[in-house]
Design an enzyme around this catalytic site. Structure first.
Site, PDB file in Angstrom:
ATOM      1  N   ASN A   9       0.873  -1.183   0.000  1.00  0.00           N
ATOM      2  CA  ASN A   9       0.000   0.000   0.000  1.00  0.00           C
ATOM      3  C   ASN A   9       0.908   1.230   0.000  1.00  0.00           C
ATOM      4  O   ASN A   9       1.493   1.570   1.022  1.00  0.00           O
ATOM      5  CB  ASN A   9      -0.885  -0.048   1.256  1.00  0.00           C
ATOM      6  N   LYS A  11       0.185   4.283  -0.314  1.00  0.00           N
ATOM      7  CA  LYS A  11      -0.433   5.483   0.275  1.00  0.00           C
ATOM      8  C   LYS A  11      -0.184   6.706  -0.626  1.00  0.00           C
ATOM      9  O   LYS A  11      -0.129   6.554  -1.837  1.00  0.00           O
ATOM     10  CB  LYS A  11       0.079   5.697   1.698  1.00  0.00           C
ATOM     11  N   HIS A  97      -9.539   1.346   4.591  1.00  0.00           N
ATOM     12  CA  HIS A  97      -8.290   1.456   5.347  1.00  0.00           C
ATOM     13  C   HIS A  97      -8.513   2.361   6.559  1.00  0.00           C
ATOM     14  O   HIS A  97      -9.292   3.318   6.481  1.00  0.00           O
ATOM     15  CB  HIS A  97      -7.192   2.026   4.444  1.00  0.00           C
ATOM     16  N   GLU A  99      -6.890   4.691   7.731  1.00  0.00           N
ATOM     17  CA  GLU A  99      -6.668   6.127   7.464  1.00  0.00           C
ATOM     18  C   GLU A  99      -7.884   6.744   6.782  1.00  0.00           C
ATOM     19  O   GLU A  99      -8.189   7.917   6.981  1.00  0.00           O
ATOM     20  CB  GLU A  99      -5.391   6.309   6.624  1.00  0.00           C
ATOM     21  N   GLU A 169      -5.688  -4.952  10.405  1.00  0.00           N
ATOM     22  CA  GLU A 169      -4.659  -3.943  10.642  1.00  0.00           C
ATOM     23  C   GLU A 169      -4.947  -3.215  11.957  1.00  0.00           C
ATOM     24  O   GLU A 169      -5.742  -2.275  11.981  1.00  0.00           O
ATOM     25  CB  GLU A 169      -4.637  -2.922   9.501  1.00  0.00           C
ATOM     26  N   SER A 215       3.250  -2.280  10.306  1.00  0.00           N
ATOM     27  CA  SER A 215       4.701  -2.365  10.524  1.00  0.00           C
ATOM     28  C   SER A 215       5.298  -3.728  10.151  1.00  0.00           C
ATOM     29  O   SER A 215       6.179  -4.242  10.837  1.00  0.00           O
ATOM     30  CB  SER A 215       5.052  -1.994  11.966  1.00  0.00           C
TER      31      SER A 215
HETATM   32  P1  PGA Z   1       2.727   0.219   7.694  1.00  0.00           P
HETATM   33  O1  PGA Z   1       1.277   0.460   7.044  1.00  0.00           O
HETATM   34  O2  PGA Z   1       3.265  -1.048   7.114  1.00  0.00           O
HETATM   35  O3  PGA Z   1       3.534   1.421   7.304  1.00  0.00           O
HETATM   36  O4  PGA Z   1       2.519   0.117   9.183  1.00  0.00           O
HETATM   37  C1  PGA Z   1       0.397  -0.605   6.803  1.00  0.00           C
HETATM   38  C2  PGA Z   1      -0.884  -0.081   6.200  1.00  0.00           C
HETATM   39  O5  PGA Z   1      -1.336   1.000   6.586  1.00  0.00           O
HETATM   40  O6  PGA Z   1      -1.488  -0.732   5.308  1.00  0.00           O
END
Ligand code: PGA
Length: 257
Positions: A9, A11, A97, A99, A169, A215
């Site tokens: 992803n 982003k 997601h 976010e 997540e 992460s």
């Molecule tokens: P990250 O993000 O691996 O940077 O923690 C994962 C995600 O938001 O899909």
């Protein structure tokens, strides 16, 4: 056995030029990985989807988008529809997601409409669910997961649920460097699978692929992917560099369950 699926992803990162560069590097580093071992997906921003599609066409890397709207077309300024994504060469679409839930008022209801629209147009939704730190500390993890899963899958039939991917997540693990322990991930994934078995049936629950996200790094991939109910990863930060994403994909392909 469920095939692992590793999705990057990206982003709101990468210009068109940077997308072409990263997609080419991934293609070079991953070309010899048989498609029977692991599904590989990259999700660049909307603006570089078509260029990314040209790079990965006829490779073992599939293309995903990071969101979509549920209507096919119309006066919805700023939105992108499923037919538009298909036209750009997209196969998967991330929906709900954290976010989007946090910053753009996404709800279980909008997630459900988007999941249905994606399936109706032949896109594979990657539906994200997960608790915040506050929820976890208040002992509400399973309640939130139940709410996200039942709300997101509302009115879907078992044959539809078998096609989708759920990404667990935990919000507290996203972009924080704080990964869920393999045991925490396994516990949440098992809860989600058992819930789907309860809502639908055993076959649907057992076919459903559940990714872990939060992460994920080359160093923690093997242990996480080795958990019985973890069927892949949704990778943010570590998907922005070819070396780290390739290493996550390769480690996953070596996992024996
Ligand atoms: P990250 O993000 O691996 O940077 O923690 C994962 C995600 O938001 O899909």
């Amino acid at each position: 056995m469920r095939k692992l699926i590793i999705a990057g992803n990206w982003k709101m990162y990468k210009t068109i030029g940077e997308t072409i560069e990263l997609a080419n590097a991934l293609k070079r580093q991953l070309y010899d990985l048989g498609s029977e071992t692991v599904d590989i997906v990259i999700c660049p921003p909307f603006t570089s989807l078509s260029e990314a599609a040209e790079v990965v066409i006829e490779s073992n890397i599939a293309l995903g988008a990071q969101d979509m709207y549920w209507q096919e077309e119309g006066a919805f300024t700023g939105e992108v529809s499923a037919p538009m994504l298909k036209d750009a060469g997209v196969k998967y679409v991330i929906i709900g997601h954290s976010e989007r839930r946090q910053f753009f008022s996404e709800t279980n209801d909008s997630v459900n409409k988007k999941v249905k629209a994606a399936l109706n147009h032949g896109l594979i939704p990657i539906m994200c669910v997960g608790e915040s730190l506050k929820d976890r500390e208040a002992g509400l993890t399973f309640k939130v997961l139940e709410d996200h899963v039942t709300g997101g899958l509302k009115d879907l039939g078992p044959e539809q649920v078998e096609k989708i991917i759920i990404a667990y997540e935990p919000v507290w693990a996203i972009g924080t460097g704080k990964t869920a322990t393999p045991a925490q991930a396994q516990e949440a994934h098992k809860f989600i699978r058992d819930l789907v078995i309860k809502l639908y049936n055993k076959q649907t629950g057992e076919l459903l692929r559940i990714q872990y996200g939060g992460s994920v790094k080359p160093e923690n991939t093997k242990e996480l992917m080795g958990q019985p109910d973890v069927d892949g990863a949704l990778v943010g930060g570590a998907s922005l560099k070819a070396d780290s994403f390739s290493s996550i994909v390769k480690s996953s392909s070596e996992v024996k369950k």
